[in-house]
Enzyme design. Structure first.
Site, PDB file in Angstrom:
ATOM      1  N   ASP A  20       0.836  -1.212   0.000  1.00 27.11           N
ATOM      2  CA  ASP A  20       0.000   0.000   0.000  1.00 27.11           C
ATOM      3  C   ASP A  20       0.871   1.263   0.000  1.00 27.11           C
ATOM      4  OD1 ASP A  20      -1.588  -2.200   0.642  1.00 27.11           O
ATOM      5  OD2 ASP A  20      -2.847  -1.081   2.044  1.00 27.11           O
ATOM      6  N   HIS A  22      -0.429   4.704  -0.042  1.00 28.37           N
ATOM      7  CA  HIS A  22      -1.029   5.700   0.869  1.00 28.37           C
ATOM      8  C   HIS A  22      -0.350   7.067   0.806  1.00 28.37           C
ATOM      9  CE1 HIS A  22      -4.274   3.590   2.755  1.00 28.37           C
ATOM     10  NE2 HIS A  22      -3.521   2.617   3.216  1.00 28.37           N
ATOM     11  N   ASP A  49      -4.765   1.065  -2.579  1.00 27.60           N
ATOM     12  CA  ASP A  49      -4.594   2.062  -1.513  1.00 27.60           C
ATOM     13  C   ASP A  49      -3.431   2.988  -1.870  1.00 27.60           C
ATOM     14  OD1 ASP A  49      -6.794   1.173  -0.199  1.00 27.60           O
ATOM     15  OD2 ASP A  49      -5.779   0.623   1.658  1.00 27.60           O
ATOM     16  N   ASN A  75      -9.551  -0.234  -0.979  1.00 23.76           N
ATOM     17  CA  ASN A  75     -10.729   0.329  -0.313  1.00 23.76           C
ATOM     18  C   ASN A  75     -10.643   1.853  -0.226  1.00 23.76           C
ATOM     19  OD1 ASN A  75      -8.667  -0.608   1.647  1.00 23.76           O
ATOM     20  ND2 ASN A  75      -9.937   0.465   3.142  1.00 23.76           N
ATOM     21  N   HIS A  76      -9.432   2.425  -0.246  1.00 27.01           N
ATOM     22  CA  HIS A  76      -9.324   3.891  -0.234  1.00 27.01           C
ATOM     23  C   HIS A  76      -9.687   4.486  -1.593  1.00 27.01           C
ATOM     24  CE1 HIS A  76      -7.795   4.822   3.857  1.00 27.01           C
ATOM     25  NE2 HIS A  76      -7.617   3.510   3.815  1.00 27.01           N
TER      26      HIS A  76
HETATM   27 MN   LIG Z   1      -6.718  -1.103   2.403  1.00 28.26          MN
END
Ligand SMILES: [Mn+2]
Length: 242
Positions: A20, A22, A49, A75-76
């Site tokens: 991820d 982020h 993500d 999911n982000h």
């Molecule tokens: Mn996630």
């Protein structure tokens, strides 16, 4: 809309997947230089993500334009898709790292939502030793073929589709119950979503999110030809969430 994207074998360079991101694109750039990543030949696959929490989320559209960078939907991304249409509460979104996008002009929010809506739920990469599947959280079916067939089934009911999408992007079950059974009909499945102190394999499901955005976290890469991780996986599983 293709919910599954397929990539042929890379015959000229290396393929990596990374955990991820982020919003840590600048750190990722540095780490790519550290592994001598060659954008002319190599490919980088992201487990999703891409945004939220880190300082460089606003670079995401630029990164998605890079011809060597390929991501599945996390999911982000799901939250960023839902936000402009009123299906994500701003305070909840901001608490989960989405404040940068809440503050964006509406046209940009829509542009980001549209770009994320083009991301597949699953990626397949051909390697000398078989297909490798990439999905953000988990392969929610008993086999990879069943999962791909479900994602490609245009006639599927909305309810079933929603359940499969949600599990693929949000599930932590395999990690929580330490399910070692793996996915039988692919060489490996690569996932992120649940940050671990060290990369870990449960059967042939490789968990490579080592929380680069968090304190004491870092980026893990996995070489899709060899399934070796950088840094290497410990022999003993380490499950403490960081
Ligand atoms: Mn996630």
């Amino acid at each position: 809309m293709n919910f599954v994207k397929h990539y042929e074998k890379n015959t000229v360079g290396r393929d990596f997947a990374v955990g991820d991101i982020h919003g840590m694109f600048r750190l990722l750039q540095t780490e790519l230089e550290n592994i001598s990543f060659d954008p002319e030949r190599d490919r980088l696959f992201s487990v999703g993500d891409l945004v939220d929490r880190g300082p460089d989320s606003d670079l995401v559209l630029e990164w998605l334009d890079k011809p060597w960078f390929h991501a599945v939907r996390g999911n982000h991304e799901d939250m960023a898709i839902r936000y402009p249409s009123g299906n994500m509460i701003a305070s909840n979104y901001a608490e989960n790292g989405g404040a940068w996008n809440v503050m964006n002009p509406r046209e940009l929010q829509i542009q980001i939502s549209d770009a994320f809506n083009c991301l597949p739920i699953a990626i397949e990469v051909e390697t000398d030793d078989g297909i490798i599947g990439i999905v953000h959280a988990d392969c929610p079916c008993a086999t990879w073929q069943e999962f791909v067939a479900a994602l490609e089934d245009a006639k599927m009911s909305n309810k079933t589709r929603k359940a499969i999408f949600e599990a693929a992007m949000w599930s932590r079950e395999r990690v929580q119950i330490e399910d070692q059974s793996g996915i039988p009909d692919v060489r490996a499945v690569i996932v992120g979503h649940t940050p671990l102190p060290r990369p870990a394999a449960l059967g042939n499901v490789y968990h490579i999110d080592t929380g680069a955005v968090f304190r004491n976290g870092y980026f893990t890469f996995i070489n899709l030809a060899t399934l070796e991780t950088l840094p290497p996986m410990p022999k003993q599983l380490e499950w403490e969430a960081i």
